[in-house]
Scaffold this motif. Structure first.
Motif, PDB file in Angstrom:
ATOM      1  N   GLU A 361       0.528  -1.436   0.152  1.00  0.00           N
ATOM      2  CA  GLU A 361      -0.630   0.219  -0.431  1.00  0.00           C
ATOM      3  C   GLU A 361       0.835   1.482  -0.086  1.00  0.00           C
ATOM      4  O   GLU A 361       1.322   1.657   1.320  1.00  0.00           O
ATOM      5  N   PRO A 362       1.505   1.859  -1.138  1.00  0.00           N
ATOM      6  CA  PRO A 362       2.070   3.340  -1.268  1.00  0.00           C
ATOM      7  C   PRO A 362       1.284   4.147  -0.349  1.00  0.00           C
ATOM      8  O   PRO A 362       0.131   4.706  -0.693  1.00  0.00           O
ATOM      9  N   PRO A 363       2.009   4.802  -0.402  1.00  0.00           N
ATOM     10  CA  PRO A 363       1.529   6.416   0.663  1.00  0.00           C
ATOM     11  C   PRO A 363       0.194   6.934  -0.915  1.00  0.00           C
ATOM     12  O   PRO A 363       0.713   6.828  -1.542  1.00  0.00           O
ATOM     13  N   ASP A 364      -0.424   7.362  -0.431  1.00  0.00           N
ATOM     14  CA  ASP A 364      -1.675   7.909  -1.100  1.00  0.00           C
ATOM     15  C   ASP A 364      -1.688   9.272  -0.786  1.00  0.00           C
ATOM     16  O   ASP A 364      -3.174   9.873   0.097  1.00  0.00           O
ATOM     17  N   ARG A 365      -1.606   9.847  -1.210  1.00  0.00           N
ATOM     18  CA  ARG A 365      -1.638  11.845  -0.663  1.00  0.00           C
ATOM     19  C   ARG A 365      -1.136  13.060  -2.172  1.00  0.00           C
ATOM     20  O   ARG A 365       0.026  11.908  -2.573  1.00  0.00           O
ATOM     21  N   ASP A 366      -1.959  14.288  -2.058  1.00  0.00           N
ATOM     22  CA  ASP A 366      -0.986  14.842  -3.222  1.00  0.00           C
ATOM     23  C   ASP A 366       0.187  14.910  -2.489  1.00  0.00           C
ATOM     24  O   ASP A 366       0.774  14.976  -1.362  1.00  0.00           O
ATOM     25  N   GLY A 367       0.963  15.204  -3.525  1.00  0.00           N
ATOM     26  CA  GLY A 367       2.847  15.431  -3.890  1.00  0.00           C
ATOM     27  C   GLY A 367       3.463  14.292  -3.666  1.00  0.00           C
ATOM     28  O   GLY A 367       5.117  14.380  -3.928  1.00  0.00           O
ATOM     29  N   VAL A 368       2.355  13.535  -3.422  1.00  0.00           N
ATOM     30  CA  VAL A 368       3.418  12.180  -3.632  1.00  0.00           C
ATOM     31  C   VAL A 368       3.352  11.273  -5.034  1.00  0.00           C
ATOM     32  O   VAL A 368       2.039  10.625  -4.960  1.00  0.00           O
ATOM     33  N   ARG A 369       4.308  10.617  -5.865  1.00  0.00           N
ATOM     34  CA  ARG A 369       4.200  10.398  -7.051  1.00  0.00           C
ATOM     35  C   ARG A 369       4.961   8.910  -6.274  1.00  0.00           C
ATOM     36  O   ARG A 369       5.349   8.658  -6.191  1.00  0.00           O
ATOM     37  N   THR A 370       3.906   7.592  -6.622  1.00  0.00           N
ATOM     38  CA  THR A 370       4.538   6.168  -6.846  1.00  0.00           C
ATOM     39  C   THR A 370       4.765   5.514  -8.184  1.00  0.00           C
ATOM     40  O   THR A 370       3.772   5.592  -8.976  1.00  0.00           O
ATOM     41  N   ASP A 371       5.577   4.806  -8.385  1.00  0.00           N
ATOM     42  CA  ASP A 371       5.900   4.559  -9.920  1.00  0.00           C
ATOM     43  C   ASP A 371       6.756   3.179  -9.769  1.00  0.00           C
ATOM     44  O   ASP A 371       7.299   2.627  -8.790  1.00  0.00           O
ATOM     45  N   HIS A 372       5.132   1.868  -9.630  1.00  0.00           N
ATOM     46  CA  HIS A 372       5.988   0.611  -9.629  1.00  0.00           C
ATOM     47  C   HIS A 372       5.052   0.076 -10.538  1.00  0.00           C
ATOM     48  O   HIS A 372       3.882   0.496 -11.354  1.00  0.00           O
ATOM     49  N   GLY A 373       5.375  -1.578 -10.391  1.00  0.00           N
ATOM     50  CA  GLY A 373       4.132  -2.422 -11.316  1.00  0.00           C
ATOM     51  C   GLY A 373       4.433  -3.278 -10.097  1.00  0.00           C
ATOM     52  O   GLY A 373       3.857  -4.719 -10.713  1.00  0.00           O
ATOM     53  N   LEU A 374       3.351  -2.916  -9.393  1.00  0.00           N
ATOM     54  CA  LEU A 374       3.537  -4.574  -8.179  1.00  0.00           C
ATOM     55  C   LEU A 374       2.035  -4.633  -8.112  1.00  0.00           C
ATOM     56  O   LEU A 374       1.671  -3.342  -7.759  1.00  0.00           O
ATOM     57  N   LEU A 375       1.717  -5.624  -7.361  1.00  0.00           N
ATOM     58  CA  LEU A 375       0.462  -5.800  -6.840  1.00  0.00           C
ATOM     59  C   LEU A 375       0.485  -7.185  -5.423  1.00  0.00           C
ATOM     60  O   LEU A 375       0.786  -7.593  -5.652  1.00  0.00           O
ATOM     61  N   GLU A 376       0.285  -6.814  -5.342  1.00  0.00           N
ATOM     62  CA  GLU A 376      -0.319  -7.462  -3.691  1.00  0.00           C
ATOM     63  C   GLU A 376      -0.758  -9.279  -3.973  1.00  0.00           C
ATOM     64  O   GLU A 376      -1.579  -9.499  -5.229  1.00  0.00           O
ATOM     65  N   GLY A 377       0.295  -9.880  -3.311  1.00  0.00           N
ATOM     66  CA  GLY A 377       0.312 -11.294  -3.277  1.00  0.00           C
ATOM     67  C   GLY A 377       1.696 -11.896  -4.046  1.00  0.00           C
ATOM     68  O   GLY A 377       1.033 -13.487  -4.728  1.00  0.00           O
ATOM     69  N   GLN A 378       1.489 -10.941  -5.195  1.00  0.00           N
ATOM     70  CA  GLN A 378       2.894 -11.609  -6.536  1.00  0.00           C
ATOM     71  C   GLN A 378       3.910 -12.243  -5.727  1.00  0.00           C
ATOM     72  O   GLN A 378       4.375 -11.731  -4.569  1.00  0.00           O
ATOM     73  N   ALA A 379       4.643 -12.773  -6.517  1.00  0.00           N
ATOM     74  CA  ALA A 379       6.226 -13.514  -6.115  1.00  0.00           C
ATOM     75  C   ALA A 379       7.238 -11.997  -6.771  1.00  0.00           C
ATOM     76  O   ALA A 379       6.953 -12.478  -8.165  1.00  0.00           O
TER      77      ALA A 379
END
Length: 656
Positions: A361-379
């Motif tokens: 669960e990346p931080p979800d707030r104004d001013g924070v950008r998250t670049d990722h390719g993740l899904l919870e439960g993945q290996a």
């Protein structure tokens, strides 16, 4: 003018997702490619179409040009974006795209070929008048020649893979006695990582800054730079914190460095996005390091200070459009900062980690950008780079950006796989980093104590929270919906909670009002569970209300604590395991990976510290050495074999 409407993204993970966000927003259709290990990955789910291109190993999938070109043909894609890594700096792949009638979204094959060779690019930069550090970039690659050149240059010096990047095939050599072993390792890593074992040598600057300049060119002869980034905070010669602008930059230095970067670009008639990297010495002089003919991992910080979308620029340039800005129109606003989240163990020389991502669960707030390719439960597998994603922020000042980023790192929920999250928070909070007083040796200089790199031991309060959650899970499973269930009401329950190799005894007594009194290490902690579900828990600990994210899988509990995560085990009913020591002679795999070299055979006599075999995982080679003197027995693996974490590879028997 080239036209295209469907873009195949020849990459995976966070960069494939990042490119899709822009391409789809601009109306293009997208095609993803994926290996068997990535069949249900986020970049596959995001795409309009997706094609399986092979098994998990990269040479059979993401480094397999015929399979990627066939995927483009089958889906009707008319352009290919290579992202970064994999084939992004492969000149033959760029040519093959053009020969197949596909638009390659990147520079010319000739520019990739020249700048992709550290040896040839350095020769070209000297000719172009770009400041370069002293070194050896000759064609003779035998050990004797490299040893002579190393003595001429003096120590310390850097070995670099000519075709390399990302810290692979790069070694710092402090003394001549280590040269041959480091040459062997660098050659092997370069050959396995890039298909080319050519090396160069360079004098090693003492703790310089690593500063790079983003350049952009179009097909109309325009070439500009978009300012600089400071990428000095590194481990294993790989960046983990980047920021823009460089905190020690002056207008004069920016002009000089920008001019040098443009001279480098003009020398190869550069078109598209590229990065010219420099080492900046304490005296203000700077030296060409390399040029990356692609988008960089750290491009978001440039986007945030310029307000531009660099992927959109790449698409427009590939379509033949002119650059939308002149150099004098460029404006830099505020400060941007980025961290890279890696699946690795900083306390074990940054050893990459594999496993199941049970919480994300990346931080979800104004001013924070998250670049990722993740899904919870993945290996998280051993086949690819251990970078999980990036947290990026923008602030009006450097201090505002740093403060925002520190909070984002602390609040990021990353459970199930060990990561560098705690280290990143420590770096961002370090007084020297706050004061902008750092170079590429910052981690080695200020984070030398093992305690600064290892995961922290749990506090009594954290152990109490874990115990309360184990207790809650137990009564919830016995009587769902009956909050407050307990067997033998009023009697204290005894727990043994483990973290790593250590166990702690705790007692828990439940009051009729639901209050839990938990004893740990001579302390009594009063705790109330207010609201608990499978992902989060709100509770009061000694009168203070808190919220923690958590995940439970049998006896394993992952708890999100600031600034990282902790993995607890309920060992109350488990047998006490016997401890083995380093002297037991068993050599075990430190993680999942492939054995790329076996240097001993059964019956070989070895000394403590002797290199026995080399394991490759997540693009890095890991030397495996003998823990004791003795004789090799029970050699259980061979070169090329895939192994699992903690698998026994061989045993060294003490000589009698």
């Amino acid at each position: 003018m080239p036209t295209f409407s469907k873009i195949l993204i020849a990459n995976r993970g966070e960069i494939a997702c990042r490119i899709q966000r822009t391409t789809q927003a601009l109306g293009y259709r997208t095609v993803a490619v994926y290996s068997e290990a990535d069949a249900d990955a986020l970049h596959v789910r995001m795409a309009d179409e997706a094609v399986l291109i092979g098994p998990a190993p990269v040479r059979q999938s993401y480094l397999n040009p015929p399979a990627i070109l066939d995927a483009a043909r089958r889906t009707g894609a008319d352009a290919i974006h290579p992202g970064y890594g994999f084939l992004s700096e492969n000149a033959e792949f760029a040519r093959a795209c053009s020969e197949s009638g596909l638009v390659f979204i990147g520079p010319s094959a000739e520019a990739i070929e020249l700048m992709g060779s550290k040896r040839r690019s350095k020769i070209a930069m000297v000719a172009a008048g770009v400041p370069c550090i002293a070194g050896y970039q000759g064609g003779a690659q035998d050990d004797d020649t490299l040893r002579r050149e190393a003595e001429r240059l003096g120590y310390p010096l850097m070995i670099k893979a000519s075709a390399g990047g990302g810290g692979r095939g790069m070694r710092l050599v402090q003394r001549s006695a280590d040269l041959l072993e480091q040459l062997r390792t660098a050659r092997s890593e370069a050959l396995h990582g890039f298909g080319n074992d050519e090396l160069i040598l360079e004098q090693a600057l003492v703790d310089p800054r690593h500063v790079e300049v983003q350049i952009f060119g179009d097909h109309h002869g325009q070439l500009i730079h978009l300012g600089e980034r400071d990428c000095s905070i590194q481990r294993r010669h790989q960046k983990i914190i980047e920021e823009a602008p460089c905190p020690v930059m002056t207008a004069e230095l920016r002009q000089a460095m920008g001019d040098a970067a443009l001279a480098a670009g003009r020398a190869v008639k550069y078109v598209g996005a590229g990065t010219v990297e420099f080492l900046l010495a304490a005296d203000g002089r700077f030296y060409f390091l390399e040029m990356n003919t692609r988008l960089q991992v750290e491009h978001p910080v440039t986007e945030l200070v310029t307000g531009l979308d660099l992927v959109a620029w790449q698409l427009d340039v590939a379509a033949g459009l002119p650059l939308p800005l002149r150099q004098d129109q460029l404006q830099l606003r505020g400060h941007a900062m980025q961290v890279r989240l890696y699946a690795e163990d900083p306390g074990a020389d940054f050893l990459p980690q594999t496993g199941k991502l049970v919480g994300w669960e990346p931080p979800d707030r104004d001013g924070v950008r998250t670049d990722h390719g993740l899904l919870e439960g993945q290996a998280i597998t051993p086949f690819y780079d251990p970078m999980l994603g990036k947290l990026i922020v923008h602030g009006a000042s450097r201090e505002e950006a740093r403060r925002k980023l520190l909070r984002a790192v602390e609040d990021c929920v990353l459970l199930g796989v060990q990561s560098n999250q705690r280290l990143l928070a420590g770096l961002l909070a370090h007084p020297r980093f706050v004061a902008s007083d750092f170079g590429t040796g910052f981690i080695e200089k200020h984070f030398t104590e093992p305690a600064a790199l290892r995961s922290a031991e749990p506090s009594a309060e954290q152990l109490a929270i874990a115990t309360a959650l184990f207790y809650h899970a137990s009564y919830a499973s016995h009587a769902p919906g009956l909050g407050g269930w307990r067997n033998n009401a009023g009697a204290a329950l005894h727990y043994r909670i483990g973290v790593g190799e250590h166990d702690w005894p705790l007692t828990l007594a439940a009051e009729t009002d639901g209050t839990l009194n938990i004893g740990c290490a001579g302390q009594l902690i009063e705790l109330q569970l207010l609201d608990v579900d499978r992902h989060g828990a709100t509770l009061i600990v000694n009168g203070i209300r808190q919220h923690h994210d958590w995940r439970l899988d049998g006896v394993d509990l992952w708890l999100s604590t600031r600034p990282g995560a902790m993995h607890f085990q309920d060992r109350t009913r488990a047998a006490v395991a016997s401890k083995t020591t380093i002297s037991d002679g068993m050599l075990r795999a430190p993680m999942d990976g492939a054995i790329v070299e076996v240097l001993v055979s059964e019956g070989s006599t070895v000394r403590q510290g002797q290199l026995l075999m080399v394991l490759e995982a997540m693009k890095i080679e890991h030397p495996l050495k003998a823990g004791i003197d003795g004789v090799v027995r029970q050699l259980q693996v061979s070169q090329g074999e895939q192994v699992k974490n903690r698998q026994v590879l061989l045993q060294v028997e003490t000589a009698h």
